[in-house]
Design an enzyme around this catalytic site. Structure first.
Site, short mmCIF file in Angstrom:
data_model
loop_
_atom_site.label_atom_id
_atom_site.label_comp_id
_atom_site.label_asym_id
_atom_site.label_seq_id
_atom_site.Cartn_x
_atom_site.Cartn_y
_atom_site.Cartn_z
N SER A 127 0.87 -1.17 0.00
CA SER A 127 0.00 0.00 0.00
C SER A 127 0.91 1.23 0.00
O SER A 127 1.92 1.22 -0.70
CB SER A 127 -0.91 -0.08 1.23
OG SER A 127 -1.92 0.88 1.16
N HIS A 146 -2.73 -1.24 -3.34
CA HIS A 146 -3.89 -0.37 -3.09
C HIS A 146 -3.74 0.91 -3.89
O HIS A 146 -2.65 1.48 -3.95
CB HIS A 146 -3.94 0.03 -1.61
CG HIS A 146 -4.25 -1.11 -0.70
ND1 HIS A 146 -4.04 -1.05 0.65
CD2 HIS A 146 -4.75 -2.34 -0.95
CE1 HIS A 146 -4.40 -2.20 1.20
NE2 HIS A 146 -4.84 -3.00 0.25
N ASP A 190 -4.50 -4.66 5.95
CA ASP A 190 -4.69 -5.67 4.90
C ASP A 190 -3.41 -6.52 4.78
O ASP A 190 -2.31 -6.01 4.95
CB ASP A 190 -4.95 -4.94 3.57
CG ASP A 190 -5.59 -5.85 2.53
OD1 ASP A 190 -5.99 -6.98 2.88
OD2 ASP A 190 -5.68 -5.43 1.36
#
Lengths: 189, 277
Positions: free
Chosen positions: A13, A40, A133
């Site tokens: 991310s 992401h 995540d």
């Protein structure tokens, strides 16, 4: 049926794109695994991440399309706004269901699906990020026999995601950027 | 972390799919296995079954639970004017052609809770075509159709929908289409009256009319290649000559057996036109 290639899934991310831009140029033409990248980003990102990444490597990079078959030496990028799953026969499925950890694509979703399809022929690497995540996914990868590695939070631009994984999942290796490059480059079929 | 140990095995999933088919006639065997397995796994953990055997027993013996399970297996994520570029093309390229017909028939397959069907009704309204249009909006789940028929959606999403609407080329105040009441937005009867919501299973049910436009977005991605082909033939057979087919952003006719029957109208926005019989 031909067996699946060994698979490396990289999830990241905030702050992970820079790491990939350093890592990808180090891979040689004959790198023997298939790779999936789940990053992401905004749902409506116009610029294709796959185009950007392909400027950094001699391996073939493509945005994953549904029913693509995983091939060794290819890099598949999860498209914005879809989860990416791996079928038992090594083909890819896109999924527009609920976001997971406010994210679609979600790293957990692909880690878990890869673990179920590939078992112990799987390496998963979680990079920098500011979200939880990936942690649950890494634990399941471990339980189903796959190898788990995480970027050293000290070297991560956003340390929350790797820290979260280290504290909740069984992580086989914690790697700084140099170690990560060596690790990925030297992976064997 | 005990949940992780309670993993459905592939064999478990196949057993359940077989039960759903044999006992209830719902055929998920040609769905993407990874996706169905993930959905079942989620329900299995969320509903806290102590073992797979008990999960299976519940599915087999409790028709009420089946309704819930069906909702959970199928993906019901949707929004109004999702992918604004698509609705812009519909407005610009497709609807002006449909305007020449005395009666416009549209099939929205896999409509879920109806957000996209209402979006299409809004476009028709703005082009002054709604009075001579009928939208048949179908889904496999009766329970989501119930929501769709009411036309009541959470008020909190309206800001996002309004933004999508403007990006799709909408020129009005989006709020004129609904009445806000506490946490809900109720869409106007003018729109609702032109949409017929009905159960239709793409896997087992047949064509039921001829249409000038079929919209089916983010449904085919959950099907395997054979089922995709079968459903695309159903669509082709249900389209008038020169009718339009619209798919989701990541879906394509490429490499399918119906590809030769269609010509792309808007490649990026996934709209095709039926050119041959």
């Amino acid at each position: 049926m031909k067996s699946l290639p060994t698979l490396l899934v990289i999830g990241g991310s905030a702050g992970s794109l820079e790491v990939l831009m350093q890592l990808l140029p180090e891979l040689k033409m004959d790198w023997p695994l298939a790779m999936i990248i789940v990053l992401h980003r905004k749902a409506d990102s116009e610029t294709l991440l796959s185009d950007l990444l392909s400027t950094k490597t001699c391996l073939c990079v493509k945005e994953a399309e549904e029913k693509d078959i995983l091939l060794a030496g290819c890099i598949y990028v999860a498209p914005a706004d879809y989860h990416l799953l791996i079928e038992p026969d090594g083909s890819l499925t896109l999924d527009a269901s609920e976001k997971v950890h406010y994210s679609r694509p979600s790293i957990d979703v692909t880690f878990i699906s890869a673990a179920e399809a590939c078992g112990d022929r799987l390496y998963c690497l979680l990079l920098s990020g500011a979200n939880m995540d990936g942690a649950e996914g890494l634990q399941i990868v471990h339980e189903l026999g796959g190898f788990t590695a995480v970027q050293d939070p000290e070297t991560a631009e956003a340390s929350f995601m790797p820290k979260c994984a280290i504290s909740t999942a069984k992580v086989d290796k914690v790697l700084n950027i140099r170690e990560m490059i060596d690790f990925v480059r030297d992976l064997k079929e | 972390m005990k949940d992780h140990l309670r993993h459905l095995k592939d064999e478990d999933v196949l057993l359940l799919l077989n039960d759903l088919l044999e006992q209830y006639g719902y055929d998920f065997t040609d769905y993407s296995f990874a996706s169905v397995k993930r959905r079942l796994q989620r329900v299995y953990i969320a509903d806290r079954f102590p073992s797979f055997a008990e999960f299976r027993y519940r599915v087999k013996t409790d028709p009420g639970y089946l309704v819930h399970l069906m909702e959970q297996i199928t993906v019901n994520v949707t929004e109004m004017f999702r992918d604004p570029g698509f609705f812009q093309e519909l407005r610009r390229q497709v609807l002006p052609i449909l305007a020449t017909y005395p009666l416009i028939r549209i099939w929205h397959a896999g409509c879920s809770s109806g957000e996209e069907a209402y979006s299409v009704a809004i476009l028709l309204h703005e082009l002054n075509l709604l009075h001579k249009s009928i939208i048949y909006a179908t889904d496999i789940n009766e329970s989501v159709l119930e929501t769709a028929r009411k036309g009541i959606f959470p008020l909190q999403y309206m800001q996002q929908y309004s933004q999508n609407y403007l990006l799709s080329g909408g020129k009005e105040e989006f709020s004129r289409y609904y009445a806000a009441n506490y946490e809900h937005a109720k869409f106007s009867d003018t729109l609702r009256e032109k949409i017929i919501f009905a159960v239709h299973n793409l896997v087992t049910d047949r064509s039921f009319n001829e249409f000038q436009l079929i919209i089916c977005r983010n449904v085919l991605i959950y099907f395997n290649k054979d089922l995709q082909d079968k459903v695309l033939h159903l669509f082709s057979d249900s389209l008038e000559q020169l009718g339009f087919l619209a798919l989701g952003a990541k879906e394509t006719l490429r490499f399918t057996t119906v590809a030769p029957l269609f010509k792309p109208v808007a490649q990026k926005e996934k709209i095709w036109r039926k050119m041959t019989q």
